[in-house]
Design a protein around this motif. Structure first.
Motif, PDB file in Angstrom:
ATOM      1  N   LYS A   1      15.187   1.672   2.939  1.00 36.91           N
ATOM      2  CA  LYS A   1      14.434   2.700   2.210  1.00 36.91           C
ATOM      3  C   LYS A   1      12.938   2.421   2.302  1.00 36.91           C
ATOM      4  N   LEU A   2      12.572   1.139   2.198  1.00 38.45           N
ATOM      5  CA  LEU A   2      11.168   0.749   2.388  1.00 38.45           C
ATOM      6  C   LEU A   2      10.732   0.969   3.827  1.00 38.45           C
ATOM      7  N   GLU A   3      11.589   0.585   4.766  1.00 35.37           N
ATOM      8  CA  GLU A   3      11.254   0.723   6.193  1.00 35.37           C
ATOM      9  C   GLU A   3      10.905   2.160   6.554  1.00 35.37           C
ATOM     10  N   SER A   4      11.627   3.103   5.975  1.00 33.65           N
ATOM     11  CA  SER A   4      11.440   4.506   6.356  1.00 33.65           C
ATOM     12  C   SER A   4      10.097   5.055   5.901  1.00 33.65           C
ATOM     13  N   VAL A   5       9.510   4.452   4.872  1.00 30.47           N
ATOM     14  CA  VAL A   5       8.216   4.902   4.355  1.00 30.47           C
ATOM     15  C   VAL A   5       7.063   4.192   5.074  1.00 30.47           C
ATOM     16  N   LEU A   6       7.298   2.968   5.510  1.00 31.53           N
ATOM     17  CA  LEU A   6       6.250   2.172   6.133  1.00 31.53           C
ATOM     18  C   LEU A   6       5.946   2.646   7.546  1.00 31.53           C
ATOM     19  N   PRO A   7       4.713   2.407   8.019  1.00 32.20           N
ATOM     20  CA  PRO A   7       4.410   2.714   9.420  1.00 32.20           C
ATOM     21  C   PRO A   7       5.105   1.719  10.344  1.00 32.20           C
ATOM     22  N   VAL A   8       5.201   2.070  11.607  1.00 35.65           N
ATOM     23  CA  VAL A   8       5.681   1.131  12.623  1.00 35.65           C
ATOM     24  C   VAL A   8       4.650   0.016  12.749  1.00 35.65           C
ATOM     25  N   ARG A   9       5.099  -1.236  12.667  1.00 29.48           N
ATOM     26  CA  ARG A   9       4.179  -2.384  12.720  1.00 29.48           C
ATOM     27  C   ARG A   9       4.466  -3.223  13.953  1.00 29.48           C
TER      28      ARG A   9
ATOM     29  N   TYR B   1       0.822  -1.224   0.000  1.00 30.63           N
ATOM     30  CA  TYR B   1       0.000   0.000   0.000  1.00 30.63           C
ATOM     31  C   TYR B   1       0.849   1.265   0.000  1.00 30.63           C
ATOM     32  N   TYR B   2       2.182   1.104   0.022  1.00 34.39           N
ATOM     33  CA  TYR B   2       3.070   2.259   0.128  1.00 34.39           C
ATOM     34  C   TYR B   2       3.968   2.423  -1.094  1.00 34.39           C
ATOM     35  N   GLU B   3       3.649   1.695  -2.151  1.00 32.63           N
ATOM     36  CA  GLU B   3       4.492   1.747  -3.344  1.00 32.63           C
ATOM     37  C   GLU B   3       4.507   3.125  -3.986  1.00 32.63           C
ATOM     38  N   ASN B   4       3.401   3.861  -3.868  1.00 33.74           N
ATOM     39  CA  ASN B   4       3.308   5.166  -4.526  1.00 33.74           C
ATOM     40  C   ASN B   4       3.418   6.333  -3.552  1.00 33.74           C
ATOM     41  N   VAL B   5       3.810   6.056  -2.313  1.00 32.28           N
ATOM     42  CA  VAL B   5       3.957   7.127  -1.333  1.00 32.28           C
ATOM     43  C   VAL B   5       5.265   7.870  -1.585  1.00 32.28           C
ATOM     44  N   GLU B   6       5.186   9.174  -1.735  1.00 32.71           N
ATOM     45  CA  GLU B   6       6.370   9.999  -1.947  1.00 32.71           C
ATOM     46  C   GLU B   6       7.086  10.200  -0.609  1.00 32.71           C
ATOM     47  N   PRO B   7       8.371   9.822  -0.513  1.00 29.04           N
ATOM     48  CA  PRO B   7       9.091   9.977   0.768  1.00 29.04           C
ATOM     49  C   PRO B   7       9.113  11.422   1.226  1.00 29.04           C
ATOM     50  N   GLN B   8       8.763  11.627   2.481  1.00 29.73           N
ATOM     51  CA  GLN B   8       8.796  12.953   3.071  1.00 29.73           C
ATOM     52  C   GLN B   8      10.190  13.200   3.658  1.00 29.73           C
TER      53      GLN B   8
ATOM     54  N   TYR C   1      11.304  13.809   6.598  1.00 36.32           N
ATOM     55  CA  TYR C   1      11.634  13.087   7.834  1.00 36.32           C
ATOM     56  C   TYR C   1      11.927  11.622   7.539  1.00 36.32           C
ATOM     57  N   MET C   2      11.273  11.055   6.531  1.00 39.46           N
ATOM     58  CA  MET C   2      11.535   9.665   6.151  1.00 39.46           C
ATOM     59  C   MET C   2      12.953   9.518   5.615  1.00 39.46           C
ATOM     60  N   ILE C   3      13.393  10.491   4.832  1.00 39.99           N
ATOM     61  CA  ILE C   3      14.739  10.460   4.272  1.00 39.99           C
ATOM     62  C   ILE C   3      15.779  10.569   5.386  1.00 39.99           C
ATOM     63  N   ARG C   4      15.498  11.403   6.396  1.00 41.66           N
ATOM     64  CA  ARG C   4      16.431  11.559   7.517  1.00 41.66           C
ATOM     65  C   ARG C   4      16.568  10.255   8.301  1.00 41.66           C
ATOM     66  N   GLN C   5      15.438   9.611   8.587  1.00 38.45           N
ATOM     67  CA  GLN C   5      15.534   8.383   9.374  1.00 38.45           C
ATOM     68  C   GLN C   5      16.149   7.244   8.561  1.00 38.45           C
ATOM     69  N   PHE C   6      15.898   7.236   7.258  1.00 37.37           N
ATOM     70  CA  PHE C   6      16.535   6.254   6.383  1.00 37.37           C
ATOM     71  C   PHE C   6      18.050   6.434   6.419  1.00 37.37           C
ATOM     72  N   ARG C   7      18.488   7.667   6.293  1.00 35.93           N
ATOM     73  CA  ARG C   7      19.930   7.941   6.289  1.00 35.93           C
ATOM     74  C   ARG C   7      20.567   7.539   7.614  1.00 35.93           C
ATOM     75  N   ASP C   8      19.939   7.901   8.727  1.00 33.74           N
ATOM     76  CA  ASP C   8      20.493   7.564  10.026  1.00 33.74           C
ATOM     77  C   ASP C   8      20.546   6.044  10.232  1.00 33.74           C
ATOM     78  N   GLY C   9      19.498   5.351   9.790  1.00 36.22           N
ATOM     79  CA  GLY C   9      19.477   3.903   9.918  1.00 36.22           C
ATOM     80  C   GLY C   9      20.578   3.246   9.104  1.00 36.22           C
ATOM     81  N   PHE C  10      20.744   3.703   7.870  1.00 35.65           N
ATOM     82  CA  PHE C  10      21.761   3.124   7.001  1.00 35.65           C
ATOM     83  C   PHE C  10      23.156   3.378   7.551  1.00 35.65           C
ATOM     84  N   ARG C  11      23.396   4.577   8.045  1.00 36.55           N
ATOM     85  CA  ARG C  11      24.714   4.890   8.593  1.00 36.55           C
ATOM     86  C   ARG C  11      25.048   4.024   9.799  1.00 36.55           C
ATOM     87  N   SER C  12      24.064   3.765  10.659  1.00 37.03           N
ATOM     88  CA  SER C  12      24.335   2.990  11.869  1.00 37.03           C
ATOM     89  C   SER C  12      24.613   1.521  11.550  1.00 37.03           C
TER      90      SER C  12
END
Length: 429
Positions: A168-176, A122-129, A131-142
């Motif tokens: 990259k997918l994780e950052s767009v998805l909600p917490v599950r 359901y998130y294939e067409n969601v444009e990354p915001q 804050y999503m890019i920031r958390q993706f970057r921090d996650g990847f760096r760690s």
């Protein structure tokens, strides 16, 4: 109130309310489900901040899905389903999704996991915001100890590329979250049951590749009784790749599960809402006890890529032994490391190809026998990375501190964690 104090209060609330619900003589399954969903809604409402435009709703839907989710944390207004108390929300407005079980046994793990497994669709067409890019970057760096710019530079291994795409997918998805209030009597049985479920989905092409079960499909958190399984995707916690490119992406714990619940949700909220300071986490000077559970790495098999998994089969006695919190501390630097880190704080990067005096400086009067060995050890601190033969800081606000005993320590002080640690250490003297 600090996060640890609220987690303790919430845990007492959960235990007391669970006992009341467990004593009810009701036999009607929908009503039983409604009771535990209502308890989860109350817990989530006690966990969020009143100044944010957030709502906790039950038995509602993500737009495009046919699955009813038990409890969701959402922002703004959704679409009310006529003549019901249920809503449909656009994917980008859903922050947390929780599936609730009175009892979590093997069949319930399977059902709950499957309900959360394909939210990604359901998130294939969601444009990354942003804050999503920031958390993706921090996650990847760690996890990869590189910046996300390494992909464009062509400096990602096949293993890092797999993690890059998963995060990259994780950052767009909600917490599950999958929350079961009763069930397994010990952490070992909890872990074993989940592994058996994964093993039942092993691909026929290769005995170690599980088809359709990428790390991004796993719930961020599974709670059963006093036990938890949590994803180490760097949002908040992250475990770096080891020397064989295994990512220890799933851990378990017998520590207070409501603390992991709060950390997970508050981390997402502090990224999403600029008005929410990281001060909500308090001193943040302890590390909760978690044990390695599942490692993964990307693998090619007959021209196709899949995820390979390794299970840490600890016995229950070993799991019980490792249940104490540990103190957080910054990285201790030797003299040569300090000089380089301090230089990076001034210049932002060091060109490793044009500095002909660098090797002489590192090797002379030190235990290092090669420049490569020095940089491998320096990268292992998690403070720096190399890209296009340039050494750069991996942190946002790296600071070095001289201690009264002569040691030098360093850490990212973006959240003020290093400053709080220093004050505590000085008070102890």
């Amino acid at each position: 109130m600090q996060i640890s104090s609220l987690a303790d209060l919430l845990n007492e609330f959960v235990l007391a309310e669970k006992e009341i619900l467990n004593q009810q003589k009701i036999r009607h399954p929908p009503t039983i489900g409604a009771m535990y969903e209502g308890l989860t809604k109350d817990i989530l409402e006690k966990s969020i901040f009143s100044e944010l435009n957030l709502k906790v709703i039950k038995n509602s839907f993500i737009k495009g899905s046919s699955i009813e989710f038990d409890v969701m944390l959402v922002e703004g207004d959704g679409y009310k389903i006529p003549h019901t108390d249920s809503y449909t929300y656009d994917p980008e407005n859903v922050i947390v999704v929780i599936q609730v079980k009175k009892n979590l046994h093997s069949k319930d793990i399977k059902e709950g996991y499957k309900n959360l497994q394909f939210i990604v669709d359901y998130y294939e067409n969601v444009e990354p915001q942003p804050y999503m890019i920031r958390q993706f970057r921090d996650g990847f760096r760690s996890i990869c100890r590189k910046d996300v710019t390494a992909k464009k530079a062509g400096e990602l291994s096949i293993y890092e590329e797999g993690i890059f795409n998963a995060l990259k997918l994780e950052s767009v998805l909600p917490v599950r979250i999958l929350w079961g209030y009763n069930g397994f009597s010990n952490e070992y049985a909890f872990r074993k049951s989940f592994v058996e479920y994964l093993e039942s989905n092993i691909s026929k092409d290769n005995k170690n590749i599980i088809g359709g079960f990428g790390p991004h499909n796993f719930p961020n958190l599974i709670i059963c009784n006093n036990y938890s399984m949590m994803k180490q995707n760097g949002m908040p916690g992250g475990v770096p790749l080891n020397s064989e490119n295994w990512w220890s992406f799933y851990t378990s714990s017998a520590y207070n599960p409501t603390l992991f619940f709060l950390e997970l949700i508050w981390t997402r909220l502090t990224y999403r809402f600029k008005e929410l300071s990281m001060d909500v986490f308090g001193e943040d000077l302890t590390i909760e006890p978690v044990k390695p559970f599942l490692d993964c790495r990307i693998k090619e098999c007959e021209g196709k890529l899949g995820w390979e998994y390794f299970y840490h089969d600890y016995k229950n006695e070993s799991l019980i032994e490792h249940s104490e919190v540990a103190d957080w501390s910054p990285t201790e630097l030797d003299e040569k490391q300090f000089v380089i880190i301090n230089e990076l704080c001034k210049k932002e990067q060091i060109d490793l190809t044009n500095d002909d005096k660098l090797e002489e400086f590192i090797i002379s009067e030190s235990a290092y026998t090669s420049l490569a060995g020095f940089f491998e050890k320096l990268k292992a601190t998690g403070l720096v990375y190399v890209e296009n033969n340039k050494l750069k800081l991996l942190t946002d606000e790296c600071q070095c501190v001289f201690l009264p005993d002569g040691r030098v320590v360093a850490a990212d002080n973006k959240s003020g964690r290093l400053s709080r640690w220093l004050l505590r250490e000085l008070d102890r003297k």
